[in-house]
Scaffold this motif. Structure first.
Motif, PDB file in Angstrom:
ATOM      1  N   PRO A 193     -73.625   0.686  39.081  1.00 22.36           N
ATOM      2  CA  PRO A 193     -74.094   0.405  40.441  1.00 22.36           C
ATOM      3  C   PRO A 193     -72.938   0.327  41.434  1.00 22.36           C
ATOM      4  CG  PRO A 193     -75.210  -1.008  38.858  1.00 22.36           C
ATOM      5  CD  PRO A 193     -74.123  -0.294  38.101  1.00 22.36           C
ATOM      6  N   THR A 194     -73.173   0.812  42.630  1.00 26.44           N
ATOM      7  CA  THR A 194     -72.123   0.858  43.652  1.00 26.44           C
ATOM      8  C   THR A 194     -71.529  -0.518  43.898  1.00 26.44           C
ATOM      9  OG1 THR A 194     -73.206   2.739  44.711  1.00 26.44           O
ATOM     10  CG2 THR A 194     -71.601   1.512  46.025  1.00 26.44           C
TER      11      THR A 194
ATOM     12  N   SER B  55     -67.514  17.983  38.017  1.00 28.60           N
ATOM     13  CA  SER B  55     -67.686  17.385  36.700  1.00 28.60           C
ATOM     14  C   SER B  55     -68.973  16.569  36.683  1.00 28.60           C
ATOM     15  CB  SER B  55     -66.499  16.476  36.363  1.00 28.60           C
ATOM     16  OG  SER B  55     -66.745  15.753  35.181  1.00 28.60           O
ATOM     17  N   LEU B  56     -69.855  16.871  35.725  1.00 33.30           N
ATOM     18  CA  LEU B  56     -71.129  16.162  35.611  1.00 33.30           C
ATOM     19  C   LEU B  56     -71.146  15.159  34.469  1.00 33.30           C
ATOM     20  CD1 LEU B  56     -73.594  19.150  36.191  1.00 33.30           C
ATOM     21  CD2 LEU B  56     -72.573  17.594  37.879  1.00 33.30           C
TER      22      LEU B  56
ATOM     23  N   GLU C  62     -65.569   8.966  35.184  1.00 30.79           N
ATOM     24  CA  GLU C  62     -65.737   9.364  36.578  1.00 30.79           C
ATOM     25  C   GLU C  62     -66.353  10.758  36.614  1.00 30.79           C
ATOM     26  OE1 GLU C  62     -65.254   7.437  39.184  1.00 30.79           O
ATOM     27  OE2 GLU C  62     -64.582   5.836  37.837  1.00 30.79           O
ATOM     28  N   THR C  63     -67.378  10.903  37.421  1.00 23.83           N
ATOM     29  CA  THR C  63     -67.995  12.210  37.626  1.00 23.83           C
ATOM     30  C   THR C  63     -68.024  12.493  39.120  1.00 23.83           C
ATOM     31  OG1 THR C  63     -70.288  11.481  37.939  1.00 23.83           O
ATOM     32  CG2 THR C  63     -69.496  11.676  35.666  1.00 23.83           C
ATOM     33  N   ALA C  64     -68.479  13.685  39.486  1.00 23.43           N
ATOM     34  CA  ALA C  64     -68.581  14.028  40.905  1.00 23.43           C
ATOM     35  C   ALA C  64     -69.577  13.126  41.625  1.00 23.43           C
ATOM     36  CB  ALA C  64     -68.983  15.491  41.055  1.00 23.43           C
ATOM     37  N   SER C  65     -70.484  12.499  40.878  1.00 34.46           N
ATOM     38  CA  SER C  65     -71.494  11.622  41.478  1.00 34.46           C
ATOM     39  C   SER C  65     -71.089  10.159  41.474  1.00 34.46           C
ATOM     40  CB  SER C  65     -72.826  11.785  40.723  1.00 34.46           C
ATOM     41  OG  SER C  65     -73.270  13.117  40.759  1.00 34.46           O
ATOM     42  N   GLY C  66     -69.940   9.833  40.884  1.00 34.57           N
ATOM     43  CA  GLY C  66     -69.502   8.445  40.823  1.00 34.57           C
ATOM     44  C   GLY C  66     -69.199   8.038  39.391  1.00 34.57           C
TER      45      GLY C  66
ATOM     46  N   LEU D 254     -63.101   1.468  23.359  1.00 35.02           N
ATOM     47  CA  LEU D 254     -63.307   1.563  24.803  1.00 35.02           C
ATOM     48  C   LEU D 254     -62.465   2.708  25.332  1.00 35.02           C
ATOM     49  CD1 LEU D 254     -64.276   0.497  27.607  1.00 35.02           C
ATOM     50  CD2 LEU D 254     -62.236  -0.964  27.606  1.00 35.02           C
ATOM     51  N   SER D 255     -63.103   3.627  26.061  1.00 31.64           N
ATOM     52  CA  SER D 255     -62.404   4.761  26.666  1.00 31.64           C
ATOM     53  C   SER D 255     -62.727   4.794  28.151  1.00 31.64           C
ATOM     54  CB  SER D 255     -62.840   6.072  26.007  1.00 31.64           C
ATOM     55  OG  SER D 255     -62.260   7.193  26.660  1.00 31.64           O
ATOM     56  N   VAL D 256     -61.698   4.892  28.975  1.00 33.61           N
ATOM     57  CA  VAL D 256     -61.863   4.951  30.428  1.00 33.61           C
ATOM     58  C   VAL D 256     -61.278   6.264  30.928  1.00 33.61           C
ATOM     59  CG1 VAL D 256     -61.278   3.855  32.636  1.00 33.61           C
ATOM     60  CG2 VAL D 256     -61.816   2.439  30.646  1.00 33.61           C
ATOM     61  N   HIS D 257     -61.963   6.878  31.877  1.00 30.64           N
ATOM     62  CA  HIS D 257     -61.555   8.182  32.423  1.00 30.64           C
ATOM     63  C   HIS D 257     -60.072   8.168  32.796  1.00 30.64           C
ATOM     64  CE1 HIS D 257     -62.657  12.037  34.341  1.00 30.64           C
ATOM     65  NE2 HIS D 257     -61.726  11.747  35.226  1.00 30.64           N
TER      66      HIS D 257
END
Length: 648
Positions: free
Chosen positions: A331-332, A474-475, A493-497, A454-457
């Motif tokens: 969530p934002t 990136s989707l 992280e994707t193009a949508s958030g 745990l993996s973070v972009h």
């Protein structure tokens, strides 16, 4: 003292004439501040300015450490810099720093060694008997006009540029090695999805993601499926073998596809080195540092217990590595709270995600001493920036805390624990396993050191790229049906958030329990970042009960001595490889401490001595010596029958 709860010290980067700027006090600080300023693109940096307050992230910090190594001839560990992230702190470490291992250099060869993570993945594939266990998949949205010919040419160009995408693994006398082959075309399938239903499209995407790769002959380890969803819109699904790829590699692919589609591929500089060069360099790095890092991990892991109790279903034998995924957008308001708390405390967002996972696991397992597997990127050298391949190692991060501590405090402890890990990354998995054994860590056969990861972009990895009128987006990652860990949380992280994915072992969790686990992560992250000074025990989590194993009637297993030639051979082999004595035909491989690596050696010795090929996963599936011996005898007879039939 709760240092993380202290008010933040106002810091500036000295670019606005503020009197908080502190000039370098000596030549070493001057050199370091110049490097930091150049990496971050700032006109100047003060000697006491905090790197994170200047906008630096972990990858940029790795670049600073690499520049210090290259330009000043001193090796400073990334974790040590992150623990005191100022030019002054880094300069103080130069005096006691050791000379660095020279960076990798280009040495073209048809046969190349594997990196340590490649060997681990190869081992997992042998043990699992499931070719899809190392498959990764992701989707790219394409907006704009793109011809099939242009796209396939761009994909094929990737294979030409990157040796990792045209390397097969062969098992030789001294173990697995990579063989670099000539470039091959990327298998490409195209569908007109404009009249398809959402269900039909999802089915095609799922099929495209669940590819399998046999490392001894599948070249390239890359598959592409294009679904045209509108006149100038499409989705490109790419399945890759993790033995040739990692998260940062995805960003390289995005950039290079865009360059080729824009007809600018000829402007791309060749990678400075290839994956095989990195493997040779890694061997030298381990030789220089492995023993010291192994000693650290023996002490760091003393008394640690991996969170095996997080699973809700009992294990019924060795892992099958079959998995599923849940995907949810972050969530934002939660994403903003994470960013805000990170900014005000100087803690990385990774530390906040790790803290949320630690609190969650503590509630599910009942212990506040939590060990989580965390990838550490091996891309600190500028030479590695454009190399496609799995340049990571997965190391444990151990966080010990008390339930009355605040989320802010747990996040600070998580940051310190991760920094300790990043200061001791230069050892192979086998040495880490030995350290864990020496520390008394309980292990399960076929399972990583810790069952939770745990993996973070990767910081700085692109999620968009432009190619003239075309934009690539990136989707996100896709479900491949595999799970190498019992639970993996992926913050991407994707193009949508930002999205959070939960990959879970379907043997250990049903979907309801997995949903509850992901719900808990979101709840801890949301409540912890919105009220960081409240005690973590105030976060009320709902934890589903564990399913207990069905009671079994106790059966006394009588000792049976080895009787056949094969049983005697296996008993002697186990005694030698497992360092035990008096092995019986009724004994279990696991009861004597058998592991994935020793299973591989058992299978190899059966072949060398008896000429019978037994898959590694068969050693796991038939752990009792008599059962394994019977299978070896059955296969030996089948080989003899086939040979006799061929001579008639």
């Amino acid at each position: 003292m709760d240092r993380a709860a202290l008010p933040a010290i106002p810091l500036t980067n000295g670019t606005d004439g503020d009197d908080t700027y502190e000039a370098p006090r000596d030549g070493a600080e001057g050199q370091v501040t110049a490097i930091i300023a150049d990496v971050l693109g700032l006109p100047r940096v003060g000697s006491t300015d905090r790197f994170d307050a200047l906008g630096g992230h972990s990858l940029a910090a790795a670049r600073v450490v690499a520049r210090v190594r290259a330009e000043l001839g001193a090796t400073v560990q990334l974790g040590d810099f992150l623990a005191e992230p100022t030019a002054a702190g880094l300069a103080r470490r130069l005096a006691g720093a050791v000379a660095p291992v020279p960076p990798p250099t280009r040495l073209p060869a048809a046969e190349v060694p594997l990196t340590d993570i490649q060997r681990q993945l190869w081992t997992t594939r042998q043990v699992s008997g499931f070719p899809g266990v190392t498959t990764e998949a992701f989707a790219i949205g394409i907006i704009g006009p793109v011809s099939s010919a242009a796209l396939t040419a761009a994909l094929d160009a990737l294979v030409v540029r990157h040796e990792a995408l045209r390397t097969v693994v062969r098992e030789g006398e001294h173990g697995p090695m990579g063989e670099v082959l000539a470039p091959a075309r990327v298998p490409f399938t195209e569908y007109d999805a404009r009249t398809m239903t959402e269900t039909e499209i999802r089915a095609l995407v799922d099929q495209a993601a669940r590819q399998t790769f046999a490392s001894d002959h599948d070249i390239p380890p890359l598959r592409a499926v294009l679904l045209r969803t509108a006149q100038d819109a499409a989705t490109l699904v790419m399945a890759v073998d993790h033995m040739s790829f990692d998260g940062w590699s995805g960003g390289i692919v995005l950039d290079e596809l865009a360059a080729h589609l824009a007809d600018a591929g000829h402007q791309l500089a060749d990678p400075a080195v290839q994956l095989g060069d990195v493997a040779r360099w890694e061997e030298k790095l381990f030789a220089a540092s492995s023993s010291a890092d192994q000693a650290f991990w023996t002490e760091e892991l003393a008394g640690a217990q991996p969170p095996y109790d997080v699973a809700r279903r009992p294990r019924s034998g060795p892992p099958k590595y079959r998995g599923a995924r849940l995907v949810r957008p972050l969530p934002t308001e939660t994403a903003e709270a994470v960013h805000r708390l990170g900014t005000t405390t100087g803690l990385s967002e990774f530390s906040l995600y790790l803290a949320a996972l630690d609190v969650l696991l503590a509630r599910w397992t009942g212990t506040h001493d939590v060990v989580v597997g965390v990838p550490a990127a091996r891309r600190e050298l500028v030479e590695l920036d454009r190399v496609v391949g799995p340049l990571i190692s997965v190391l444990p991060v151990r966080v010990r805390w008390e339930p009355e501590q605040s989320f802010r405090s747990v996040a600070a402890l998580a940051a310190l624990a991760r920094n300790r890990m990043l200061a001791h990354t230069d050892l192979p998995a086998a040495a880490l396993s030995e350290a864990a054994d020496a520390a008394g860590v309980a292990r399960l056969a076929g399972v990583p050191l810790t069952p939770v990861a745990l993996s973070v972009h990767p910081s700085g990895a692109p999620v968009r790229a432009s190619a003239g009128e075309v934009e690539l987006r990136s989707l996100g990652e896709l479900d491949t049906g595999a799970a190498r860990y019992e639970v993996t949380f992926l913050v991407n992280e994707t193009a949508s958030g930002t999205e959070v994915q939960l990959s879970y072992d379907v043997e250990r969790f049903d979907e309801t329990a997995a949903e509850a686990l992901l719900d808990g992560f979101f709840q801890v992250l949301t409540e912890g970042t919105s009220a960081p000074d409240y005690a973590c025990l105030a976060i009320a989590l709902s934890v589903p009960p564990r399913q207990e194993a069905s009671p079994r009637t106790a059966v006394e297993r009588k000792r049976v001595e080895p009787a056949t030639v094969v049983e005697v051979f296996l008993a002697e082999t186990w005694e030698r490889l497992l360092h035990v004595e008096n092995v019986a035909a009724s004994d279990s491989f696991f009861e004597h401490g058998g592991t994935s690596l020793t299973a591989i050696r058992v299978a190899r010795e059966i072949w060398d001595a008896l000429g019978v090929e037994v898959a590694v996963h068969t050693v796991f599936e038939l752990p009792v010596l008599a059962d394994l011996a019977a299978e070896v005898e059955r296969r030996a007879l089948a080989v003899l029958d086939a040979e006799e039939g061929g001579t008639e």
